[in-house]
Design a protein around this motif. Sequence first.
Motif, mmCIF file in Angstrom:
data_model
loop_
_atom_site.group_PDB
_atom_site.id
_atom_site.type_symbol
_atom_site.label_atom_id
_atom_site.label_comp_id
_atom_site.label_asym_id
_atom_site.label_seq_id
_atom_site.Cartn_x
_atom_site.Cartn_y
_atom_site.Cartn_z
ATOM 1 N N GLY A 1 33.851 78.826 56.833
ATOM 2 C CA GLY A 1 33.096 79.121 57.723
ATOM 3 C C GLY A 1 34.039 79.937 59.153
ATOM 4 O O GLY A 1 34.450 79.255 59.501
ATOM 5 N N GLY A 2 32.962 80.730 59.722
ATOM 6 C CA GLY A 2 33.961 80.751 61.597
ATOM 7 C C GLY A 2 32.733 79.734 62.647
ATOM 8 O O GLY A 2 33.425 78.769 63.122
ATOM 9 N N MET A 3 32.069 79.634 61.746
ATOM 10 C CA MET A 3 30.785 78.493 61.916
ATOM 11 C C MET A 3 31.631 77.150 62.352
ATOM 12 O O MET A 3 31.266 76.117 63.021
ATOM 13 C CB MET A 3 29.266 78.718 61.835
ATOM 14 N N PHE B 1 27.136 84.160 71.717
ATOM 15 C CA PHE B 1 26.245 84.029 70.286
ATOM 16 C C PHE B 1 25.418 82.848 70.151
ATOM 17 O O PHE B 1 25.700 81.999 70.214
ATOM 18 C CB PHE B 1 27.341 83.510 69.459
ATOM 19 N N TYR C 1 34.030 78.488 76.176
ATOM 20 C CA TYR C 1 33.633 79.169 74.980
ATOM 21 C C TYR C 1 33.904 81.001 75.361
ATOM 22 O O TYR C 1 32.985 81.211 76.454
ATOM 23 C CB TYR C 1 32.801 78.423 74.298
ATOM 24 N N ILE D 1 34.493 84.544 73.617
ATOM 25 C CA ILE D 1 34.246 85.749 72.356
ATOM 26 C C ILE D 1 34.855 86.580 73.070
ATOM 27 O O ILE D 1 33.957 87.345 73.262
ATOM 28 C CB ILE D 1 32.838 85.509 71.760
ATOM 29 N N ASN E 1 29.929 89.204 70.391
ATOM 30 C CA ASN E 1 28.900 89.161 70.125
ATOM 31 C C ASN E 1 27.754 88.565 70.992
ATOM 32 O O ASN E 1 28.022 87.498 71.816
ATOM 33 C CB ASN E 1 28.926 87.926 69.160
ATOM 34 N N ASP F 1 36.583 82.588 70.100
ATOM 35 C CA ASP F 1 36.449 82.487 68.932
ATOM 36 C C ASP F 1 36.155 83.810 68.312
ATOM 37 O O ASP F 1 35.506 84.776 69.403
ATOM 38 C CB ASP F 1 34.971 82.365 69.258
ATOM 39 N N PRO G 1 35.931 87.186 65.843
ATOM 40 C CA PRO G 1 35.892 87.291 64.611
ATOM 41 C C PRO G 1 35.631 88.386 64.361
ATOM 42 O O PRO G 1 36.115 89.393 63.271
ATOM 43 C CB PRO G 1 34.886 86.707 63.939
ATOM 44 N N TYR G 2 35.901 89.488 65.610
ATOM 45 C CA TYR G 2 36.397 90.546 65.259
ATOM 46 C C TYR G 2 37.508 91.362 65.829
ATOM 47 O O TYR G 2 36.826 93.012 65.657
ATOM 48 C CB TYR G 2 34.508 91.184 66.787
ATOM 49 N N SER H 1 37.150 83.879 61.477
ATOM 50 C CA SER H 1 37.047 84.155 60.604
ATOM 51 C C SER H 1 37.470 84.470 59.527
ATOM 52 O O SER H 1 37.805 86.030 59.877
ATOM 53 C CB SER H 1 35.254 84.219 60.864
ATOM 54 N N SER I 1 34.984 86.018 57.479
ATOM 55 C CA SER I 1 34.025 86.659 57.063
ATOM 56 C C SER I 1 33.841 88.252 57.012
ATOM 57 O O SER I 1 32.721 89.185 56.994
ATOM 58 C CB SER I 1 32.474 85.963 57.587
ATOM 59 N N LYS I 2 33.919 88.816 58.749
ATOM 60 C CA LYS I 2 33.724 90.333 58.990
ATOM 61 C C LYS I 2 35.186 90.906 58.414
ATOM 62 O O LYS I 2 35.085 92.449 58.525
ATOM 63 C CB LYS I 2 34.121 90.305 60.073
ATOM 64 N N ARG J 1 32.448 81.969 53.329
ATOM 65 C CA ARG J 1 32.500 80.858 53.861
ATOM 66 C C ARG J 1 33.635 80.375 54.248
ATOM 67 O O ARG J 1 34.155 78.963 53.908
ATOM 68 C CB ARG J 1 31.577 79.933 53.341
ATOM 69 N N LEU J 2 34.966 80.924 54.648
ATOM 70 C CA LEU J 2 36.132 80.881 55.117
ATOM 71 C C LEU J 2 36.577 81.028 56.499
ATOM 72 O O LEU J 2 35.796 82.339 57.050
ATOM 73 C CB LEU J 2 37.088 81.028 54.068
HETATM 74 C C1 LIG Z 1 31.289 85.146 67.972
HETATM 75 C C2 LIG Z 1 31.026 85.116 66.108
HETATM 76 N N1 LIG Z 1 31.064 83.496 66.267
HETATM 77 C C3 LIG Z 1 31.270 82.641 64.774
HETATM 78 C C4 LIG Z 1 30.391 83.561 63.364
HETATM 79 C C5 LIG Z 1 30.312 83.511 62.636
HETATM 80 O O1 LIG Z 1 31.216 83.343 61.460
HETATM 81 P P1 LIG Z 1 31.080 83.369 59.936
HETATM 82 O O2 LIG Z 1 29.662 83.711 59.046
HETATM 83 O O3 LIG Z 1 32.563 83.266 59.330
HETATM 84 O O4 LIG Z 1 30.630 81.704 59.850
HETATM 85 C C6 LIG Z 1 29.749 84.735 63.638
HETATM 86 C C7 LIG Z 1 29.525 85.969 63.266
HETATM 87 O O5 LIG Z 1 28.109 86.705 63.122
HETATM 88 C C8 LIG Z 1 30.505 85.634 64.901
HETATM 89 O O6 LIG Z 1 30.252 86.782 65.781
#
Ligand SMILES: Cc1ncc(COP(=O)(O)O)c(C=O)c1O
Length: 399
Positions: free
Chosen positions: A103-105, A129, A171, A173, A178, A206, A208-209, A236, A238-239, A246-247
């Motif tokens: 996952g991105g996390m 975030f 950090y 975004i 987010n 970061d 992911p969008y 990520s 995820s979106k 979880r990638l």
């Molecule tokens: C800015 C940001 N970073 C990381 C993530 C986490 O992504 P993941 O669900 O792939 O762990 C999110 C998820 O909402 C996010 O908004």
Amino acid sequence: MTAFSNRIPYMREAADVVRILFESLSDPGTISFGGGAPAKEMLPVDEVAAITKDILTKEAQGYPMLQYGNPMGFPALRQAVVEHLLVPGGLPAKYENIIISSGGMEGVSLAGHLYLDPGDVVLVESPTFVQSLETFQFFQANIVAVETDDHGFVIEALEDNIKKHHPKLIYVIPTFQNPSGRTTTLERRKAIAELASRYDVMVLEDDPYFELRYSGQALPPVKSFDKTGHVMYANSFSKIFAPGCRLGYVYAEKEIVDRMYDVKTALNSMTTVLPQVICAEFFNRGLYPGQLKRNRAVHCERRDAMMNSLSAHMPEGVTWVYPDGGLFTWAQLPGGLSSTDLLPEIMAAGVTYLPGRQFFAEGQPILDNCMRLSFGQMPPEVIDQGIQKMAKVIKSKLR
Ligand SMILES: Cc1ncc(COP(=O)(O)O)c(C=O)c1O
């Protein structure tokens, strides 16, 4: 009872928020503007079913899929990241610069493991975030929020804070942020990369969008202006594919991803192989462009529904961000209203959202009249119902 480690109480507040966030995702009776999940309608269920069946039966890849894998990631997925995502997105990435994360996390976490000792300063956008705040708290970092406006970090404030605090990490975004939905301008992206080089600070970008743009011009990532290897680009699946898989991945200098490999072997050995194989195959079968088109169309319709509904129903004085993509808008209430105090009444009306205070680092100025509204999960007509319910409660407080 034996005492927990020092980091556990330190990360408690943010951890509680994240718990509420995940719990709110699974309540079917509520109109949820709370969680950051993408529309369930765009999850590629049929494609994943077909790929899994083919791979496990016809293509005899069942063994590698269920066997231990490479901590760096499944080779075909690392290659897919380069070919289908980074190079088309304007980043001259190479295979050896990619590590697959859980996952991105985990990308955020790997960066923290690599660079943060207790007390090290991390500069973050204000707001930012909440789950990343939790991660930086896990490392007992000193989180310093930097002023932002509609266009991202205020660069003068960022530089002042770099000079004052000598941070280890910035950090950011930059795209459809987010929680705010705002996007960092081209000039500021360049400036962030330049400051990082000049002051020798690492940046964790970061993003992911990035792919979820519905209007306006795509902007190159901060990483594309990085001439000195100071920017780690985390993303990520995820979106754009499926959050349950979880990638995610990090693109950075080889020396950095090699050290992330070391950390990952200690943390979880490797990212789960099965979803990596499926996801790589999804890209290699050419399914991604069609999926992205549908994904953007579904979310664009929801963004428009929320924007129209807010305009139609919110009382005068309520303002909100028009996001060109992503999943969130950031609304501000007038008249000294607190989004935290309003939440129980709005929840009783059947709607949830996330109060803005949760996106501000502890000890920093908090805007309690703000809220994050996510338009990803609900279909357009339900978005309209939810906004109407919220507007009714807000109006009743302004009389
Ligand atoms: C800015 C940001 N970073 C990381 C993530 C986490 O992504 P993941 O669900 O792939 O762990 C999110 C998820 O909402 C996010 O908004």
